[in-house]
Design a protein around this motif. Structure first.
Motif, PDB file in Angstrom:
ATOM      1  N   LYS A 124      -1.741 -17.890  52.552  1.00  0.00           N
ATOM      2  CA  LYS A 124      -2.659 -16.974  53.240  1.00  0.00           C
ATOM      3  C   LYS A 124      -2.137 -16.746  54.667  1.00  0.00           C
ATOM      4  O   LYS A 124      -1.129 -17.317  55.072  1.00  0.00           O
ATOM      5  CB  LYS A 124      -4.073 -17.569  53.267  1.00  0.00           C
ATOM      6  CG  LYS A 124      -4.662 -17.828  51.893  1.00  0.00           C
ATOM      7  CD  LYS A 124      -4.907 -16.533  51.167  1.00  0.00           C
ATOM      8  CE  LYS A 124      -5.660 -16.769  49.872  1.00  0.00           C
ATOM      9  NZ  LYS A 124      -5.922 -15.543  49.157  1.00  0.00           N
ATOM     10  N   SER A 138     -11.896 -23.150  46.013  1.00  0.00           N
ATOM     11  CA  SER A 138     -13.159 -22.445  46.271  1.00  0.00           C
ATOM     12  C   SER A 138     -12.952 -21.096  46.948  1.00  0.00           C
ATOM     13  O   SER A 138     -13.785 -20.207  46.818  1.00  0.00           O
ATOM     14  CB  SER A 138     -14.098 -23.310  47.118  1.00  0.00           C
ATOM     15  OG  SER A 138     -13.586 -23.457  48.423  1.00  0.00           O
ATOM     16  N   CYS A 139     -11.819 -20.919  47.639  1.00  0.00           N
ATOM     17  CA  CYS A 139     -11.572 -19.637  48.310  1.00  0.00           C
ATOM     18  C   CYS A 139     -10.390 -18.888  47.703  1.00  0.00           C
ATOM     19  O   CYS A 139      -9.958 -17.867  48.234  1.00  0.00           O
ATOM     20  CB  CYS A 139     -11.396 -19.835  49.810  1.00  0.00           C
ATOM     21  SG  CYS A 139      -9.865 -20.638  50.289  1.00  0.00           S
ATOM     22  N   SER A 191     -10.508 -21.535  57.492  1.00  0.00           N
ATOM     23  CA  SER A 191     -11.573 -21.518  56.488  1.00  0.00           C
ATOM     24  C   SER A 191     -11.018 -21.314  55.087  1.00  0.00           C
ATOM     25  O   SER A 191     -11.606 -21.777  54.115  1.00  0.00           O
ATOM     26  CB  SER A 191     -12.599 -20.441  56.812  1.00  0.00           C
ATOM     27  OG  SER A 191     -11.985 -19.169  56.817  1.00  0.00           O
ATOM     28  N   CYS A 192      -9.897 -20.631  54.956  1.00  0.00           N
ATOM     29  CA  CYS A 192      -9.265 -20.423  53.650  1.00  0.00           C
ATOM     30  C   CYS A 192      -7.762 -20.354  53.847  1.00  0.00           C
ATOM     31  O   CYS A 192      -7.240 -19.388  54.393  1.00  0.00           O
ATOM     32  CB  CYS A 192      -9.778 -19.143  52.986  1.00  0.00           C
ATOM     33  SG  CYS A 192      -9.088 -18.908  51.329  1.00  0.00           S
ATOM     34  N   ARG A 226      -9.180 -25.431  48.569  1.00  0.00           N
ATOM     35  CA  ARG A 226      -8.298 -24.286  48.290  1.00  0.00           C
ATOM     36  C   ARG A 226      -8.836 -23.472  47.128  1.00  0.00           C
ATOM     37  O   ARG A 226      -8.846 -22.240  47.158  1.00  0.00           O
ATOM     38  CB  ARG A 226      -6.873 -24.763  47.981  1.00  0.00           C
ATOM     39  CG  ARG A 226      -6.167 -25.391  49.163  1.00  0.00           C
ATOM     40  CD  ARG A 226      -4.712 -25.701  48.869  1.00  0.00           C
ATOM     41  NE  ARG A 226      -4.481 -26.608  47.766  1.00  0.00           N
ATOM     42  CZ  ARG A 226      -4.436 -27.936  47.880  1.00  0.00           C
ATOM     43  NH1 ARG A 226      -4.639 -28.508  49.046  1.00  0.00           N
ATOM     44  NH2 ARG A 226      -4.195 -28.687  46.829  1.00  0.00           N
ATOM     45  N   ALA A 252      -7.171 -19.908  47.336  1.00  0.00           N
ATOM     46  CA  ALA A 252      -5.910 -20.078  48.074  1.00  0.00           C
ATOM     47  C   ALA A 252      -4.866 -20.744  47.181  1.00  0.00           C
ATOM     48  O   ALA A 252      -4.567 -21.920  47.328  1.00  0.00           O
ATOM     49  CB  ALA A 252      -6.142 -20.876  49.350  1.00  0.00           C
TER      50      ALA A 252
END
Length: 190
Positions: A179, A172-173, A159-160, A170, A175
């Motif tokens: 991670k 939007s979260c 998800s991220c 990437r 990253a």
């Protein structure tokens, strides 16, 4: 003691633990990594443990902001728990570069060649046509993403993750650095 069938009373401890873990995965979902691998790795590096070292050659004539992005991408991996170290050297088969192309839709790209499961050459690009309008952290994320491909990571379904296939995903979260899933993938290779 509750009344159980005789077979259930005789379960060995290991099987009981497996049944318990299976029940947990059904109740809470499986615990799995979402990373994928390109299918190649650099030879001469450990298969596990610290640290695999990768020489990176900077192509001459790059835009200064793209050089900064590559350096920040290298630092992002270096500051992570991944078992990797990127070292800037000349005459390396792993070359980072940039281009300026409005006729293509990618902001970063990695091309590679290999033989017998090992990389023989890699060239990774940033497309300055796009990166020139990015913040420093987003450009760093593109560079770090391409450096992940350059040593064997594929796209992630997490998800991220840094290895998500798109920059907006990437971004939007947040990253812009490796991670947990990226680190797990890298550490499975090296």
């Amino acid at each position: 003691m509750p009344n159980r069938p005789a077979a259930a009373q005789m379960l060995p401890l290991a099987l009981s633990v497996e049944v318990f873990l299976l029940g947990l995965s059904v109740a809470f979902g499986p615990v799995a990594s979402a990373y994928t691998l390109e299918g190649l790795r650099w030879g001469g590096n450990p298969s596990s443990g610290c640290c695999a070292s990768f020489n990176v050659q900077f192509q001459t004539g790059m835009v200064s902001s793209d050089i900064t992005s590559w350096n920040n991408g290298i630092a992002a991996w270096g500051g992570s728990a991944a078992n990797v170290v990127y070292v800037t050297r000349s005459n390396s088969p792993l070359v980072v570069s940039d281009t300026y192309r409005s006729d293509i839709d990618w902001d970063g790209l990695t091309n590679y060649a290999g033989s017998s499961g090992q990389f023989t050459s890699v060239r990774a690009y940033l497309n300055h046509y796009y990166t020139q309008s990015y913040s420093a952290t987003v450009s760093q994320g593109v560079a770090a993403h391409e450096l992940g491909h350059a040593v064997g990571l594929g796209h992630s379904a997490a998800s991220c993750a840094l290895m998500l296939p798109t920059t907006p995903g990437r971004d939007s979260c947040g990253a812009w650095i490796p991670k947990a899933d990226d680190i797990a993938g890298m550490n499975s290779l090296y």
